[in-house]
Design a protein around this motif. Structure first.
Motif, PDB file in Angstrom:
ATOM      1  N   LEU A   1     -12.584  67.260  77.663  1.00  0.00           N
ATOM      2  CA  LEU A   1     -12.575  66.331  76.538  1.00  0.00           C
ATOM      3  C   LEU A   1     -11.956  64.994  76.940  1.00  0.00           C
ATOM      4  N   ARG A   2     -10.834  65.063  77.636  1.00  0.00           N
ATOM      5  CA  ARG A   2     -10.194  63.827  78.099  1.00  0.00           C
ATOM      6  C   ARG A   2     -11.122  63.078  79.049  1.00  0.00           C
TER       7      ARG A   2
ATOM      8  N   PHE B   1     -14.412  63.225  79.192  1.00  0.00           N
ATOM      9  CA  PHE B   1     -15.529  62.662  78.445  1.00  0.00           C
ATOM     10  C   PHE B   1     -15.111  61.381  77.721  1.00  0.00           C
ATOM     11  N   LEU B   2     -13.924  61.386  77.113  1.00  0.00           N
ATOM     12  CA  LEU B   2     -13.468  60.194  76.396  1.00  0.00           C
ATOM     13  C   LEU B   2     -13.256  59.010  77.335  1.00  0.00           C
ATOM     14  N   PHE B   3     -12.627  59.272  78.485  1.00  0.00           N
ATOM     15  CA  PHE B   3     -12.461  58.188  79.456  1.00  0.00           C
ATOM     16  C   PHE B   3     -13.816  57.624  79.874  1.00  0.00           C
TER      17      PHE B   3
ATOM     18  N   GLY C   1     -13.168  59.777  84.303  1.00  0.00           N
ATOM     19  CA  GLY C   1     -13.483  61.003  83.589  1.00  0.00           C
ATOM     20  C   GLY C   1     -13.993  62.125  84.460  1.00  0.00           C
TER      21      GLY C   1
ATOM     22  N   LYS D   1     -10.197  69.316  82.312  1.00  0.00           N
ATOM     23  CA  LYS D   1      -9.815  68.499  81.157  1.00  0.00           C
ATOM     24  C   LYS D   1     -11.062  67.767  80.660  1.00  0.00           C
TER      25      LYS D   1
ATOM     26  N   PHE E   1     -16.765  57.857  78.315  1.00  0.00           N
ATOM     27  CA  PHE E   1     -17.488  57.238  77.204  1.00  0.00           C
ATOM     28  C   PHE E   1     -16.997  55.810  76.957  1.00  0.00           C
ATOM     29  N   PHE E   2     -15.685  55.648  76.830  1.00  0.00           N
ATOM     30  CA  PHE E   2     -15.174  54.313  76.510  1.00  0.00           C
ATOM     31  C   PHE E   2     -15.307  53.348  77.688  1.00  0.00           C
TER      32      PHE E   2
ATOM     33  N   HIS F   1     -11.230  64.344  85.795  1.00  0.00           N
ATOM     34  CA  HIS F   1     -10.646  65.148  84.723  1.00  0.00           C
ATOM     35  C   HIS F   1     -11.511  66.364  84.429  1.00  0.00           C
TER      36      HIS F   1
ATOM     37  N   ILE G   1      -9.246  50.745  81.059  1.00  0.00           N
ATOM     38  CA  ILE G   1      -9.583  52.159  80.893  1.00  0.00           C
ATOM     39  C   ILE G   1      -9.728  52.822  82.257  1.00  0.00           C
TER      40      ILE G   1
ATOM     41  N   ALA H   1      -7.407  55.850  83.552  1.00  0.00           N
ATOM     42  CA  ALA H   1      -8.008  57.121  83.972  1.00  0.00           C
ATOM     43  C   ALA H   1      -7.562  57.500  85.378  1.00  0.00           C
TER      44      ALA H   1
END
Length: 192
Positions: free
Chosen positions: A36-37, A39-41, A26, A34, A43-44, A29, A78, A82
């Motif tokens: 939002l992408r 952050f999602l990478f 993340g 990027k 976070f998960f 990104h 993940i 990423a």
């Protein structure tokens, strides 16, 4: 001329700088804009990695089952996703930015070849191959220049490379036809 989308592209130095940040999913990104992408990478990845780690430390009973290894595997997947996505964003987009330079080198090479200036055509096509080694246009036309100069072994090497990198089959028939001509008795004698 630049396209409207090229102004939104991050500069090359920033794309290359983002690769070391890719060690933590993340972050690269986010560097590339990027968020939002990224952050999602992050976070998960953090969620699954922390659950796997905590299950080994705090809940050893979970570590013996499928939960902890499953969460560790999910975190690894993940992370790999990423890194692959960051690589795509940082490196592969660079090829699209080379298109105008490649088109210019191809036009110059064709113009010089048709006017009979083989050394200048060779230089233009080499520049095209230096910009992108997997461009079939450069290899096919370098093979034509080498054949026009009587350098059959070099021509054959470029046509074979053209066939190997031509995923769209743009030059496959022409390159095969030129290679078939190469196997004629007169040219085979020159190549030896």
């Amino acid at each position: 001329m630049t396209s409207p989308t090229s102004s939104a592209e991050p500069p090359r130095w920033l794309r290359l700088l983002s690769i070391p940040f890719g060690v933590v999913p993340g972050w690269g990104h986010i560097v590339l804009g990027k968020a939002l992408r990224g952050f999602l990478f992050f976070f998960f990845f953090a969620l699954f990695a922390n659950f796997a780690l905590l299950s080994f430390i705090a809940w050893p009973a979970l570590a013996t089952g499928y939960v902890a290894p499953g969460c560790g595997a999910a975190a690894g997947i993940i992370w790999l996703t990423a890194v692959a996505d960051l690589w795509r964003l940082a490196i592969w987009r660079h090829r699209a930015s080379l298109r105008p330079l490649k088109d210019e080198a191809l036009r110059e090479g064709l113009t010089k070849f048709l006017s009979g200036d083989l050394p200048a055509a060779r230089a233009a096509y080499r520049r095209l191959v230096l910009l992108d080694r997997e461009d079939p246009d450069g290899h096919f036309h370098l093979g034509n220049v080498a054949a026009a100069e009587g350098k059959w072994i070099e021509a054959r090497r470029h046509w074979k490379t053209c066939l190997a990198v031509d995923r769209a089959r743009k030059w496959s028939e022409e390159a095969r036809a030129e290679l078939a001509k190469f196997h004629s008795p007169a040219k085979a004698e020159v190549a030896r």
